[in-house]
Design a protein around this motif. Sequence first.
Motif, PDB file in Angstrom:
ATOM      1  N   ALA A  14       8.324 -24.323  45.965  1.00 50.26           N
ATOM      2  CA  ALA A  14       9.625 -24.069  46.583  1.00 50.26           C
ATOM      3  C   ALA A  14      10.208 -22.733  46.133  1.00 50.26           C
ATOM      4  O   ALA A  14      10.813 -22.013  46.931  1.00 50.26           O
ATOM      5  CB  ALA A  14      10.583 -25.200  46.251  1.00 50.26           C
ATOM      6  N   VAL A  15      10.018 -22.394  44.859  1.00 51.49           N
ATOM      7  CA  VAL A  15      10.510 -21.110  44.351  1.00 51.49           C
ATOM      8  C   VAL A  15       9.770 -19.955  45.025  1.00 51.49           C
ATOM      9  O   VAL A  15      10.383 -18.988  45.490  1.00 51.49           O
ATOM     10  CB  VAL A  15      10.372 -21.039  42.818  1.00 51.49           C
ATOM     11  N   PHE A  16       8.437 -20.051  45.080  1.00 53.16           N
ATOM     12  CA  PHE A  16       7.660 -19.007  45.744  1.00 53.16           C
ATOM     13  C   PHE A  16       8.010 -18.902  47.223  1.00 53.16           C
ATOM     14  O   PHE A  16       8.171 -17.804  47.762  1.00 53.16           O
ATOM     15  CB  PHE A  16       6.157 -19.263  45.598  1.00 53.16           C
ATOM     16  N   ALA A  17       8.124 -20.024  47.888  1.00 54.19           N
ATOM     17  CA  ALA A  17       8.435 -20.013  49.316  1.00 54.19           C
ATOM     18  C   ALA A  17       9.802 -19.404  49.579  1.00 54.19           C
ATOM     19  O   ALA A  17       9.970 -18.624  50.525  1.00 54.19           O
ATOM     20  CB  ALA A  17       8.366 -21.431  49.874  1.00 54.19           C
ATOM     21  N   ALA A  18      10.785 -19.720  48.750  1.00 51.36           N
ATOM     22  CA  ALA A  18      12.122 -19.152  48.930  1.00 51.36           C
ATOM     23  C   ALA A  18      12.101 -17.632  48.769  1.00 51.36           C
ATOM     24  O   ALA A  18      12.758 -16.913  49.530  1.00 51.36           O
ATOM     25  CB  ALA A  18      13.094 -19.778  47.943  1.00 51.36           C
ATOM     26  N   ALA A  19      11.347 -17.154  47.804  1.00 49.61           N
ATOM     27  CA  ALA A  19      11.242 -15.701  47.625  1.00 49.61           C
ATOM     28  C   ALA A  19      10.579 -15.044  48.831  1.00 49.61           C
ATOM     29  O   ALA A  19      11.047 -14.015  49.327  1.00 49.61           O
ATOM     30  CB  ALA A  19      10.458 -15.391  46.355  1.00 49.61           C
ATOM     31  N   PHE A  20       9.500 -15.646  49.309  1.00 47.94           N
ATOM     32  CA  PHE A  20       8.818 -15.093  50.482  1.00 47.94           C
ATOM     33  C   PHE A  20       9.702 -15.160  51.722  1.00 47.94           C
ATOM     34  O   PHE A  20       9.726 -14.226  52.522  1.00 47.94           O
ATOM     35  CB  PHE A  20       7.498 -15.808  50.740  1.00 47.94           C
ATOM     36  N   TYR A  21      10.438 -16.253  51.915  1.00 48.21           N
ATOM     37  CA  TYR A  21      11.303 -16.368  53.085  1.00 48.21           C
ATOM     38  C   TYR A  21      12.380 -15.288  53.072  1.00 48.21           C
ATOM     39  O   TYR A  21      12.687 -14.713  54.121  1.00 48.21           O
ATOM     40  CB  TYR A  21      11.968 -17.738  53.144  1.00 48.21           C
ATOM     41  N   GLY A  22      12.949 -15.015  51.919  1.00 45.69           N
ATOM     42  CA  GLY A  22      13.966 -13.969  51.835  1.00 45.69           C
ATOM     43  C   GLY A  22      13.432 -12.602  52.215  1.00 45.69           C
ATOM     44  O   GLY A  22      14.049 -11.874  52.993  1.00 45.69           O
ATOM     45  N   VAL A  23      12.283 -12.263  51.682  1.00 46.80           N
ATOM     46  CA  VAL A  23      11.684 -10.959  51.979  1.00 46.80           C
ATOM     47  C   VAL A  23      11.209 -10.911  53.430  1.00 46.80           C
ATOM     48  O   VAL A  23      11.380  -9.904  54.121  1.00 46.80           O
ATOM     49  CB  VAL A  23      10.533 -10.658  50.996  1.00 46.80           C
ATOM     50  N   PHE A  24      10.618 -12.006  53.901  1.00 47.43           N
ATOM     51  CA  PHE A  24      10.186 -12.057  55.309  1.00 47.43           C
ATOM     52  C   PHE A  24      11.364 -11.869  56.251  1.00 47.43           C
ATOM     53  O   PHE A  24      11.264 -11.134  57.237  1.00 47.43           O
ATOM     54  CB  PHE A  24       9.507 -13.387  55.620  1.00 47.43           C
ATOM     55  N   ASN A  25      12.487 -12.532  55.973  1.00 44.87           N
ATOM     56  CA  ASN A  25      13.650 -12.404  56.850  1.00 44.87           C
ATOM     57  C   ASN A  25      14.254 -11.009  56.790  1.00 44.87           C
ATOM     58  O   ASN A  25      14.735 -10.497  57.799  1.00 44.87           O
ATOM     59  CB  ASN A  25      14.700 -13.455  56.501  1.00 44.87           C
ATOM     60  N   LEU A  26      14.239 -10.397  55.621  1.00 39.29           N
ATOM     61  CA  LEU A  26      14.787  -9.049  55.497  1.00 39.29           C
ATOM     62  C   LEU A  26      13.989  -8.047  56.325  1.00 39.29           C
ATOM     63  O   LEU A  26      14.558  -7.180  56.990  1.00 39.29           O
ATOM     64  CB  LEU A  26      14.809  -8.623  54.027  1.00 39.29           C
ATOM     65  N   PHE A  27      12.671  -8.168  56.306  1.00 39.30           N
ATOM     66  CA  PHE A  27      11.822  -7.208  57.005  1.00 39.30           C
ATOM     67  C   PHE A  27      11.305  -7.723  58.342  1.00 39.30           C
ATOM     68  O   PHE A  27      10.319  -7.210  58.868  1.00 39.30           O
ATOM     69  CB  PHE A  27      10.644  -6.806  56.118  1.00 39.30           C
TER      70      PHE A  27
END
Length: 125
Positions: A14-27
């Motif tokens: 969940a921690v890894f996925a949240a980090a990836f989702y944030g970066v994915f949404n930003l870019f």
Amino acid sequence: MMTVSITPNHQVAAVFAAAFYGVFNLFSGFFIPRPRIPKWWIWYYWICPVAWTVYGLIVSQYRDVTQPILVLGTNNHTAIKDYIEEHYGFNPNFMGPVAVVLVAFTLFFAFIFAYCIKSLNFQTR
């Protein structure tokens, strides 16, 4: 599912996925349109699966809509299809490659999931 297969438990996933989702949404090209992303970060836009999804959804829904809209900050009326080309840089004739890339991302993530489930073992004795 891929992050769950790579990490030892669902809390870490969940921690890894949240980090990836944030970066994915930003870019993804929605909050910051692709023409405005700095040139040294544009490579991340092209490898971001969310960017390809947003590209496909917006172009497939609005590529032939000629209804005029008022662009904020100007007094100009422009067609929706022209706005998505000018503001977001979306080419309506690029749907074939978008579909191929989205299928490739799906197969890649499924392969990584299957490989990691098979080969990684996080059990402790």
